[in-house]
Design a protein around this motif. Sequence first.
Motif, mmCIF file in Angstrom:
data_model
loop_
_atom_site.group_PDB
_atom_site.id
_atom_site.type_symbol
_atom_site.label_atom_id
_atom_site.label_comp_id
_atom_site.label_asym_id
_atom_site.label_seq_id
_atom_site.Cartn_x
_atom_site.Cartn_y
_atom_site.Cartn_z
ATOM 1 N N LEU A 102 1.007 -0.977 0.177
ATOM 2 C CA LEU A 102 0.005 -0.091 -0.007
ATOM 3 C C LEU A 102 0.830 1.231 0.170
ATOM 4 N N LYS A 103 1.981 1.121 0.199
ATOM 5 C CA LYS A 103 2.934 2.177 0.723
ATOM 6 C C LYS A 103 3.402 3.331 -1.104
ATOM 7 N N GLY A 104 2.573 4.441 -0.493
ATOM 8 C CA GLY A 104 3.047 4.918 -2.096
ATOM 9 C C GLY A 104 1.201 4.948 -2.322
ATOM 10 N N ARG A 105 0.790 4.193 -2.376
ATOM 11 C CA ARG A 105 -1.391 4.464 -2.490
ATOM 12 C C ARG A 105 -1.786 4.794 -0.949
ATOM 13 N N VAL A 106 -1.516 5.039 -0.525
ATOM 14 C CA VAL A 106 -2.201 5.703 0.455
ATOM 15 C C VAL A 106 -1.419 6.449 1.919
ATOM 16 N N THR A 107 -2.620 7.463 2.296
ATOM 17 C CA THR A 107 -1.915 9.011 2.781
ATOM 18 C C THR A 107 -3.061 8.949 3.865
ATOM 19 N N ILE A 108 -2.255 8.821 5.094
ATOM 20 C CA ILE A 108 -3.299 9.312 6.520
ATOM 21 C C ILE A 108 -3.460 10.825 6.532
ATOM 22 N N SER A 109 -4.331 11.175 6.891
ATOM 23 C CA SER A 109 -4.561 13.169 7.609
ATOM 24 C C SER A 109 -5.295 12.691 8.481
ATOM 25 N N ARG A 110 -5.164 14.460 9.789
ATOM 26 C CA ARG A 110 -6.061 14.756 10.144
ATOM 27 C C ARG A 110 -6.978 15.924 10.116
ATOM 28 N N ASP A 111 -7.664 16.421 10.363
ATOM 29 C CA ASP A 111 -8.580 16.939 10.551
ATOM 30 C C ASP A 111 -9.434 17.140 11.326
ATOM 31 N N ASN A 112 -8.445 18.166 12.509
ATOM 32 C CA ASN A 112 -8.819 18.073 14.393
ATOM 33 C C ASN A 112 -9.803 19.027 14.155
ATOM 34 N N ALA A 113 -10.564 20.491 13.499
ATOM 35 C CA ALA A 113 -11.624 20.837 13.747
ATOM 36 C C ALA A 113 -12.637 19.849 13.640
ATOM 37 N N LYS A 114 -12.754 18.930 12.681
ATOM 38 C CA LYS A 114 -13.675 17.912 11.914
ATOM 39 C C LYS A 114 -13.712 16.978 13.177
ATOM 40 N N ASN A 115 -12.853 17.095 14.146
ATOM 41 C CA ASN A 115 -12.356 15.840 15.342
ATOM 42 C C ASN A 115 -12.652 14.167 14.058
ATOM 43 N N THR A 116 -11.722 14.439 12.744
ATOM 44 C CA THR A 116 -11.927 13.285 11.967
ATOM 45 C C THR A 116 -10.322 12.842 11.395
ATOM 46 N N VAL A 117 -10.126 11.218 10.735
ATOM 47 C CA VAL A 117 -8.995 10.910 10.856
ATOM 48 C C VAL A 117 -9.390 10.549 9.267
ATOM 49 N N TYR A 118 -8.704 10.929 8.041
ATOM 50 C CA TYR A 118 -8.979 9.880 6.934
ATOM 51 C C TYR A 118 -7.597 9.108 6.102
#
Length: 127
Positions: free
Chosen positions: A64-80
């Motif tokens: 999966l490396k190079g094909r997935v990206t994890i991120s946070r949006d603290n304002a929305k209390n959500t991780v993608y």
Amino acid sequence: QLQLVESGGGLVQPGGSLRLSCAASGFTLDHYVIGWFRQAPGKEREGVSCISTGNSISYYVDSLKGRVTISRDNAKNTVYLQMDTLKPEDTAVYYCAAFRSPAIYYCSGYASEYNYWGQGTQVSVSS
């Protein structure tokens, strides 16, 4: 009550993209280490990615490396989890999970370290 809810899964053709969301209720996600895991039929659950409270990021599945990206949006209390160029072998139920760590750059791909789990979202990659 602390709760994690995943969304964004579905059926996609090979080469397609999905963005999974992990929304928290009852607690603030930016105080927790957040991990994404997946479990395919007949296989063990495996760690996909992790983001620490200090936004240190790890990816655990070589395919999966190079094909997935994890991120946070603290304002929305959500991780993608953004997943691109999906392949049939990516078909699985994807889960997000959380635990607290005093080390802001600590991440883990081990399911046993996580205290809170979502119900999972199905990702199916097929033509």
